[in-house]
Design an enzyme around this catalytic site. Structure first.
Site, short mmCIF file in Angstrom:
data_model
loop_
_atom_site.label_atom_id
_atom_site.label_comp_id
_atom_site.label_asym_id
_atom_site.label_seq_id
_atom_site.Cartn_x
_atom_site.Cartn_y
_atom_site.Cartn_z
N GLN A 32 -3.70 6.97 -9.22
CA GLN A 32 -4.78 6.53 -10.11
C GLN A 32 -5.64 5.43 -9.48
O GLN A 32 -6.87 5.52 -9.46
CB GLN A 32 -4.19 6.02 -11.43
CG GLN A 32 -3.50 7.09 -12.25
CD GLN A 32 -3.14 6.56 -13.62
OE1 GLN A 32 -3.96 6.49 -14.53
NE2 GLN A 32 -1.88 6.17 -13.76
N ALA A 80 3.69 2.97 -4.55
CA ALA A 80 4.99 2.44 -4.91
C ALA A 80 5.88 3.57 -5.40
O ALA A 80 5.41 4.68 -5.66
CB ALA A 80 4.86 1.37 -6.01
N THR A 82 7.48 4.56 -8.54
CA THR A 82 7.28 4.15 -9.93
C THR A 82 8.15 4.92 -10.92
O THR A 82 7.95 4.81 -12.12
CB THR A 82 5.80 4.34 -10.33
OG1 THR A 82 5.43 5.70 -10.12
CG2 THR A 82 4.90 3.42 -9.52
N TYR A 145 13.42 -1.12 -11.04
CA TYR A 145 11.99 -1.11 -10.74
C TYR A 145 11.42 -2.51 -10.75
O TYR A 145 10.75 -2.94 -9.80
CB TYR A 145 11.26 -0.22 -11.76
CG TYR A 145 9.75 -0.23 -11.61
CD1 TYR A 145 9.15 0.17 -10.42
CD2 TYR A 145 8.93 -0.63 -12.67
CE1 TYR A 145 7.77 0.16 -10.28
CE2 TYR A 145 7.56 -0.62 -12.54
CZ TYR A 145 6.98 -0.23 -11.36
OH TYR A 145 5.61 -0.24 -11.22
#
Length: 314
Positions: A32, A80, A82, A145
């Site tokens: 995104q 990353a 995620t 996370y």
């Protein structure tokens, strides 16, 4: 935040003509934020998106060749791991991607004399605050996370003095996979949806996040550095996941798109392997003060996203 891209590609995108002020290397090619940065640069920067296998966050040996080839004036680490629940079962991989990779990127950018921007998350907090979190609040992550992303922040801070960490939350957009698209997809197949109503945060449009980072890059060029090294940047307004889902589907219904009845449920009724913060709200006043930029209201941005998608899934 965006997942590490798995496509074998290095994509250069310039949404403008004319002079380029700075070349920014962005990790990831289809997430995104990476997609929004490529679309929103508008002459402020040349955005170079790099993903696997050319730059693989699980293979630090790929970092230096890409940096040497691209020769950027700035690096934004937008990629990353995620998968919040998945990481509870693979902590070593989470730390390899979210902490060790940023550490090496910070070291290499320091040696090259260029700044690095590390994108981080609201998950570094435990979610128990009764007010929006500010940068001075002590992180107390409760998940793999969150711990791995906090370790990434600390690694970047230690590895390159010319850095900025930007925490964001609940990113949505017309790109990639995100909550808005999920709700539209589910509503196309079901008449009723159950959505958690006791977790709160700031839905953030990826385009706003990109615009804010570009504004920060402009200030960096003018000042030769960032005013401070840690910021929060998230959308305006507080929402629960239930409120966000309801707003998405109401906007879709007005456009003649998929809709469904949304039923509020508690977190206990929707158990997950990794605990979600009850309150993920981030205070973005410092970013506005130093860069003259504030993200838009989440309600307006959601309507814009649904409209751009044509009330469908792309």
């Amino acid at each position: 935040m965006v997942a590490s891209d798995t496509r074998a590609t290095v994509r250069r995108e310039q949404a403008w003509t004319g002079a380029v002020d700075v070349r920014i290397l962005v990790t990831g090619t289809s997430g995104q934020l990476a997609s929004s940065l490529a679309a929103r640069a508008r002459g402020q920067a040349e955005i170079v998106l790099v993903g696997r296998p050319d730059l693989d966050l699980e293979n630090p040996a790929t970092f230096a060749p890409v940096l040497n080839s691209v020769a950027p004036g700035m690096v934004i680490n937008a990629a990353a791991h995620t998968g919040v629940d998945q990481q509870e079962d693979e902590p070593e991989r989470a730390f390899r991607i979210n902490a060790e990779a940023p550490a090496e990127l910070a070291r290499l950018t320091r040696l090259a004399g260029i700044p690095i921007v590390q994108i981080s998350t609201d998950y570094v907090f435990d979610g128990r605050s009764s007010r929006p979190y500010v940068e001075a609040d002590r992180p107390t992550p409760q998940t793999i996370y969150g711990r791995s992303k906090l370790a990434g922040e600390e690694a970047v801070r230690a590895g390159n003095r010319d850095h900025m960490v930007v925490r964001t939350a609940w990113v949505v957009s017309r790109y990639g996979r995100n909550f808005v698209k999920t709700m539209l997809s589910l509503a196309a197949a079901r008449d009723r949806l159950q959505v958690v109503a006791d977790q709160f945060g700031n839905p953030t449009c990826a385009d706003d996040l990109a615009d804010g980072l570009l504004a920060a890059a402009s200030i960096w060029r003018k000042r030769g550095g960032f005013p401070q090294d840690l910021y929060h940047l998230a959308g305006q307004g507080r929402a629960s996941w239930y409120e966000l889902a309801s707003h998405v589907l109401a906007a879709s219904a007005l456009l003649g798109g998929p809709s469904a009845v949304v039923e509020p449920i508690s977190s206990e009724q929707w158990p997950t392997k990794a605990a979600r913060p009850a309150n993920s709200e981030l205070n973005s006043d410092a970013f506005d003060r130093d860069f003259g930029f504030r993200a838009g209201d989440w309600r307006e941005r959601v309507v814009e996203i649904v409209d751009l998608l044509g009330a469908g899934i792309k």
